[in-house]
Design a protein around this motif. Sequence first.
Motif, mmCIF file in Angstrom:
data_model
loop_
_atom_site.group_PDB
_atom_site.id
_atom_site.type_symbol
_atom_site.label_atom_id
_atom_site.label_comp_id
_atom_site.label_asym_id
_atom_site.label_seq_id
_atom_site.Cartn_x
_atom_site.Cartn_y
_atom_site.Cartn_z
ATOM 1 N N SER A 1 0.834 -1.205 0.000
ATOM 2 C CA SER A 1 0.000 0.000 0.000
ATOM 3 C C SER A 1 0.867 1.253 0.000
ATOM 4 O O SER A 1 0.598 2.215 -0.721
ATOM 5 N N VAL A 2 1.919 1.237 0.802
ATOM 6 C CA VAL A 2 2.821 2.393 0.867
ATOM 7 C C VAL A 2 3.586 2.526 -0.451
ATOM 8 O O VAL A 2 3.736 3.626 -0.984
ATOM 9 N N LEU A 3 4.038 1.421 -0.992
ATOM 10 C CA LEU A 3 4.768 1.457 -2.252
ATOM 11 C C LEU A 3 3.860 1.893 -3.399
ATOM 12 O O LEU A 3 4.251 2.714 -4.244
ATOM 13 N N PHE A 4 2.641 1.375 -3.434
ATOM 14 C CA PHE A 4 1.680 1.783 -4.460
ATOM 15 C C PHE A 4 1.424 3.278 -4.359
ATOM 16 O O PHE A 4 1.373 3.986 -5.372
ATOM 17 N N VAL B 1 1.283 9.039 -6.186
ATOM 18 C CA VAL B 1 1.289 10.458 -5.824
ATOM 19 C C VAL B 1 1.276 11.303 -7.092
ATOM 20 O O VAL B 1 2.057 11.086 -8.014
ATOM 21 N N GLY B 2 0.352 12.228 -7.136
ATOM 22 C CA GLY B 2 0.270 13.134 -8.278
ATOM 23 C C GLY B 2 -0.599 12.637 -9.420
ATOM 24 O O GLY B 2 -0.831 13.369 -10.382
ATOM 25 N N VAL C 1 -4.937 6.401 -11.064
ATOM 26 C CA VAL C 1 -4.682 5.458 -9.968
ATOM 27 C C VAL C 1 -5.429 4.153 -10.221
ATOM 28 O O VAL C 1 -4.879 3.069 -10.047
ATOM 29 N N ARG C 2 -6.681 4.244 -10.649
ATOM 30 C CA ARG C 2 -7.447 3.032 -10.972
ATOM 31 C C ARG C 2 -6.776 2.248 -12.095
ATOM 32 O O ARG C 2 -6.683 1.024 -12.046
ATOM 33 N N GLU C 3 -6.307 2.949 -13.110
ATOM 34 C CA GLU C 3 -5.636 2.286 -14.230
ATOM 35 C C GLU C 3 -4.346 1.628 -13.762
ATOM 36 O O GLU C 3 -4.026 0.510 -14.172
ATOM 37 N N LEU C 4 -3.600 2.304 -12.908
ATOM 38 C CA LEU C 4 -2.374 1.724 -12.369
ATOM 39 C C LEU C 4 -2.692 0.444 -11.598
ATOM 40 O O LEU C 4 -2.002 -0.572 -11.753
#
Length: 98
Positions: free
Chosen positions: A61-64, A69-70, A76-79
């Motif tokens: 979660s932290v790495l994601f 960020v930004g 974010v959903r696509e990532l």
Amino acid sequence: MSLRLGLARGLRAARKMRGISQDGLGVSSRTYLSALELGKQTPTLDKLDEIARAIGVHPLSVLFYAYAVGLTPQEVRELGRVVRSEIAGIKKYDIRSD
């Protein structure tokens, strides 16, 4: 923003979200945690795992968050979709998969 700074922001935000002080983590020195949260140091995978679990969040979660960020919510959903797809593909070729 650099990946290192994104990770720093994610660690700090996750710790604050849980209401834990740097001293309250008890996994590393306050100086080291401060350096991580300022983006001056980068943890090893093992150390990231230890710190994230002490905070009470999954290290991924932290790495994601560091990568997200930004980004816009749609990005974010696509990532997340890309990561899920790639994990499925990697698992398919992991000969030692359980």
